[in-house]
Motif scaffolding. Sequence first.
Motif, mmCIF file in Angstrom:
data_model
loop_
_atom_site.group_PDB
_atom_site.id
_atom_site.type_symbol
_atom_site.label_atom_id
_atom_site.label_comp_id
_atom_site.label_asym_id
_atom_site.label_seq_id
_atom_site.Cartn_x
_atom_site.Cartn_y
_atom_site.Cartn_z
ATOM 1 N N THR A 440 1.273 -1.166 0.239
ATOM 2 C CA THR A 440 0.149 0.138 -0.322
ATOM 3 C C THR A 440 1.200 1.210 0.177
ATOM 4 O O THR A 440 2.341 1.089 0.504
ATOM 5 C CB THR A 440 -1.022 0.054 1.105
ATOM 6 N N GLY A 441 0.537 2.278 -0.370
ATOM 7 C CA GLY A 441 1.371 3.488 -0.622
ATOM 8 C C GLY A 441 0.393 4.851 -0.817
ATOM 9 O O GLY A 441 -0.864 3.889 -1.602
ATOM 10 N N GLU A 442 0.059 5.950 -0.983
ATOM 11 C CA GLU A 442 0.324 6.521 -1.668
ATOM 12 C C GLU A 442 -0.286 7.386 -3.067
ATOM 13 O O GLU A 442 -1.042 7.799 -3.647
ATOM 14 C CB GLU A 442 0.453 8.596 -1.228
ATOM 15 N N THR A 443 1.569 6.991 -3.997
ATOM 16 C CA THR A 443 0.748 6.772 -4.885
ATOM 17 C C THR A 443 1.556 5.877 -6.119
ATOM 18 O O THR A 443 2.742 4.699 -5.016
ATOM 19 C CB THR A 443 1.530 7.724 -5.701
ATOM 20 N N ARG A 444 1.076 5.428 -7.134
ATOM 21 C CA ARG A 444 1.961 4.528 -7.691
ATOM 22 C C ARG A 444 3.586 4.410 -7.868
ATOM 23 O O ARG A 444 3.998 3.604 -7.802
ATOM 24 C CB ARG A 444 1.114 4.145 -9.566
ATOM 25 N N ALA A 445 3.907 5.139 -8.122
ATOM 26 C CA ALA A 445 5.440 5.739 -7.938
ATOM 27 C C ALA A 445 5.891 5.807 -6.901
ATOM 28 O O ALA A 445 6.919 4.979 -7.422
ATOM 29 C CB ALA A 445 5.318 7.201 -8.598
ATOM 30 N N MET A 446 5.542 6.181 -5.512
ATOM 31 C CA MET A 446 5.893 5.568 -4.600
ATOM 32 C C MET A 446 6.031 4.101 -4.087
ATOM 33 O O MET A 446 6.836 3.621 -3.808
ATOM 34 C CB MET A 446 4.684 6.146 -3.713
ATOM 35 N N VAL A 447 4.864 3.128 -4.412
ATOM 36 C CA VAL A 447 5.122 1.848 -3.991
ATOM 37 C C VAL A 447 5.613 1.385 -4.840
ATOM 38 O O VAL A 447 6.611 0.935 -4.275
ATOM 39 C CB VAL A 447 3.538 1.699 -4.702
ATOM 40 N N GLU A 448 6.074 1.831 -6.312
ATOM 41 C CA GLU A 448 6.878 1.426 -7.296
ATOM 42 C C GLU A 448 8.623 1.020 -6.832
ATOM 43 O O GLU A 448 9.281 0.449 -7.349
ATOM 44 C CB GLU A 448 6.450 1.438 -8.435
ATOM 45 N N ASN A 449 8.727 2.320 -6.607
ATOM 46 C CA ASN A 449 9.734 3.357 -5.143
ATOM 47 C C ASN A 449 10.379 2.463 -4.267
ATOM 48 O O ASN A 449 11.358 3.337 -3.498
ATOM 49 C CB ASN A 449 9.906 4.362 -6.579
ATOM 50 N N SER A 450 9.512 2.064 -3.102
ATOM 51 C CA SER A 450 9.769 1.367 -2.590
ATOM 52 C C SER A 450 11.393 0.766 -2.218
ATOM 53 O O SER A 450 11.119 -0.423 -3.185
ATOM 54 C CB SER A 450 8.287 0.785 -1.875
ATOM 55 N N PRO A 451 11.490 0.747 -1.019
ATOM 56 C CA PRO A 451 12.626 -0.389 -0.645
ATOM 57 C C PRO A 451 12.367 -1.357 -0.893
ATOM 58 O O PRO A 451 12.741 -2.396 -1.130
ATOM 59 C CB PRO A 451 13.714 0.511 0.195
ATOM 60 N N LEU A 466 -1.836 -0.754 -3.986
ATOM 61 C CA LEU A 466 -3.023 -0.446 -3.804
ATOM 62 C C LEU A 466 -2.558 0.764 -3.052
ATOM 63 O O LEU A 466 -2.395 1.509 -2.118
ATOM 64 C CB LEU A 466 -3.361 -1.378 -2.133
ATOM 65 N N THR A 467 -3.208 2.119 -3.770
ATOM 66 C CA THR A 467 -3.443 3.242 -3.645
ATOM 67 C C THR A 467 -4.291 4.132 -2.912
ATOM 68 O O THR A 467 -4.068 5.068 -3.130
ATOM 69 C CB THR A 467 -2.605 4.332 -4.497
ATOM 70 N N ASP A 468 -5.707 3.037 -2.619
ATOM 71 C CA ASP A 468 -6.944 3.851 -2.051
ATOM 72 C C ASP A 468 -6.576 3.553 -0.198
ATOM 73 O O ASP A 468 -5.974 2.673 -0.085
ATOM 74 C CB ASP A 468 -8.031 3.425 -2.659
ATOM 75 N N PRO A 469 -6.632 4.429 -0.010
ATOM 76 C CA PRO A 469 -6.806 4.855 1.560
ATOM 77 C C PRO A 469 -6.859 3.731 2.014
ATOM 78 O O PRO A 469 -7.309 2.988 2.720
ATOM 79 C CB PRO A 469 -8.103 6.478 2.396
ATOM 80 N N VAL A 470 -8.659 3.282 1.401
ATOM 81 C CA VAL A 470 -9.428 1.896 2.351
ATOM 82 C C VAL A 470 -8.503 0.689 2.221
ATOM 83 O O VAL A 470 -9.216 0.281 3.067
ATOM 84 C CB VAL A 470 -11.177 2.147 0.827
ATOM 85 N N ASP A 471 -7.686 0.700 1.312
ATOM 86 C CA ASP A 471 -6.917 -0.422 0.905
ATOM 87 C C ASP A 471 -6.177 -0.904 2.473
ATOM 88 O O ASP A 471 -5.810 -1.902 2.524
ATOM 89 C CB ASP A 471 -6.654 -0.062 -0.077
ATOM 90 N N GLU A 472 -6.449 0.446 2.843
ATOM 91 C CA GLU A 472 -5.536 0.122 3.790
ATOM 92 C C GLU A 472 -6.566 -0.857 5.245
ATOM 93 O O GLU A 472 -4.928 -1.353 5.902
ATOM 94 C CB GLU A 472 -4.824 1.349 4.748
ATOM 95 N N VAL A 473 -7.482 -0.606 5.027
ATOM 96 C CA VAL A 473 -8.203 -1.457 5.745
ATOM 97 C C VAL A 473 -8.685 -3.014 5.468
ATOM 98 O O VAL A 473 -8.635 -3.508 6.735
ATOM 99 C CB VAL A 473 -9.084 -0.449 6.509
ATOM 100 N N TRP A 474 -9.388 -2.634 4.458
ATOM 101 C CA TRP A 474 -9.599 -3.513 4.235
ATOM 102 C C TRP A 474 -8.330 -5.149 3.914
ATOM 103 O O TRP A 474 -8.821 -6.379 3.925
ATOM 104 C CB TRP A 474 -10.001 -3.960 2.603
ATOM 105 N N VAL A 475 -7.225 -4.822 3.484
ATOM 106 C CA VAL A 475 -6.420 -6.089 3.348
ATOM 107 C C VAL A 475 -6.018 -6.689 4.427
ATOM 108 O O VAL A 475 -5.626 -7.790 5.233
ATOM 109 C CB VAL A 475 -4.637 -5.304 2.198
#
Length: 639
Positions: A440-451, A466-475
């Motif tokens: 999960t993350g705020e944007t696709r770019a941030m997720v793809e570039n994450s260590p 997963l970049t929607d705020p609700v993704d943080e909850v349902w997963v």
Amino acid sequence: MGSSVETLEFQAETRQLLRLVIHSIYSNKDIFLRELISNASDALDKLRLESLTDSSLVDIDTTGLHIALEVDKDARTLTVRDNGIGMTRDDLVELIGTIAKSGTAGLLEKIKESKDAATAESLIGQFGVGFYSAFMVADKVTLRTRRAGTDSGTEWESDGEGSYTVQTVDNLPVGTSVTLHLKPADSEDGLADYLSESKIRQIVKQYSDFIRWPVRMATERTDAEGETTHEVDTLNSMKALWARPRAEVTEDEYNEFYQQISHDWLAPAETIHMRAEGTFEYEALLFIPSQAPFDLFSRETRRGVQLYVKRVFIMDDCEALMPDYLRFVKGVVDAHDLSLNVSREILQHDRQIRGVRRRLVKKVLGALKTMQAKDAERYAKVWAQFGRALKEGLVEDTDNTEALLELVSAASTHDPEKTTTLREYVERMKDGQEAIYYLTGETRAMVENSPHMEAFAAKGYEVLILTDPVDEVWVDRVPAFDGHRLQSVAKGQVDLDASADGDQDTDAEKAQREQDFAALLPWLTTTLSEQVKQVRLSSRLTTSAACIVGDAHDVTPTLEKMYRAMGQQLPTVKRILELNPAHPLITALRTAHDNHADDPALAEIAELVYGSALLAEGGDLPDPARFTRLLTDRLTHTL
């Protein structure tokens, strides 16, 4: 020629109940006309039915059945007239002269205990006394009626206080007329000008537009030359599309109706037309829009499903019929066996309504699943508009978790241009892969570039983005899909070697690494104890020096922020700092510590390693000024 007038007293309890109905129960006075038109419609229905089965009524012509509204501005009267089944004198006394004769005392007691107008209205609604709402707008009500198949009629009259009169009247036509002697318009009391043509039209359009019988009213029109003409207008459309077989309704008619109830200029993405028969009969006509409304995620947004009872409008945005995560669905549900005065409170606790809701939800989710299978491009557009709302259902609606998971469409590392379903992800999983990986993350770019993604990218593992705020909850609420657990690449231990293709570290190599870092790791854990709960070696990093991860069941930093923003205080969650044992910075730090463990500069370097890892995942530094100063000092020493 009529008989002498007989005056009858209301019973004491009935009088109290009537006073409540008139003065304190109904908040919307316009509904008096809805009630009277509905009663007239029922009378027409009964006449048509009985004319088919009662031999004494076979000669009655039912082709001209209708409801007429008559306005007399001089006398200040509004009359609702029908040529339906009518009533006998006994019917009048039984149906109108006595209100809720069974259980009235208990009802009154509940109303007094409630001390709440909304609750009181819901209780009243259970006793079918809508006729008396006429007294909210009238000083006196005169009802004249003649039962089909009888020779004489009856007149009933009351001012809504202590008594009513009944007398036999000759030469009345078959049917019923209800004449309201209206009170003066008064904005403070909520009394509109009910003699106004525009007001009457507005009420009929809102509440009785789909009544199966024509509602007619005589009107006057004055042309440019001052000439006045009289004509009779039909005020309602009578086009209850939901009551017609689907095969008889054209796509244009569906689209026109959808646009009428939704105020949306686009055609709907999907139309759902259903009829349920049995112990609880209803029809439903639902629409999935093509485009999300601007206020879909506003607290004030209204749900789109309207409730009708026998084609009579009852309420907008009926919360009992559709869960919040399907708030974008528009349409109508027309129930056959509910009271016109049914309230939201009654609906929420009604077992049959809950059953209707379950069937409607399954029908909507089923329609989306069919769209997904047959028209992937159209479904992708619908998901782009409403996917975020649908994912709320994974948090709210445990009964439909599996159906909703089948609908989930997410970005992934497999194809940057397309989203993927969980089913498609599972079909592409590597041999031996047990988990569905996501980040999960705020944007696709941030997720793809994450260590956190480095080892997964290097070894070719697909990761959901997963970049929607609700993704943080349902997963966190959904343990698995199709037998495969959902695993965050930023949580817990990750060991891809066991199932990855290519080179694998031997046990001896792993043991050697642990020995090489045996002194550094506990020292770092102590040095950074205010920030992290553990420092350990990582198997998820290939190019970055370090990353920060959570334990398997930790709340993510983003979710922690969301809870705090909502005013929920959570204990601070310390996370884990993982080091890349092959990175030059980490090996240099290990060597420096092994040779100069008491060097105070090492603690500052440890802080920089932690801060850099925090920034790399998009986190917030606890003390940005200190981090900047330490970084500047280190850079200065290297020049």
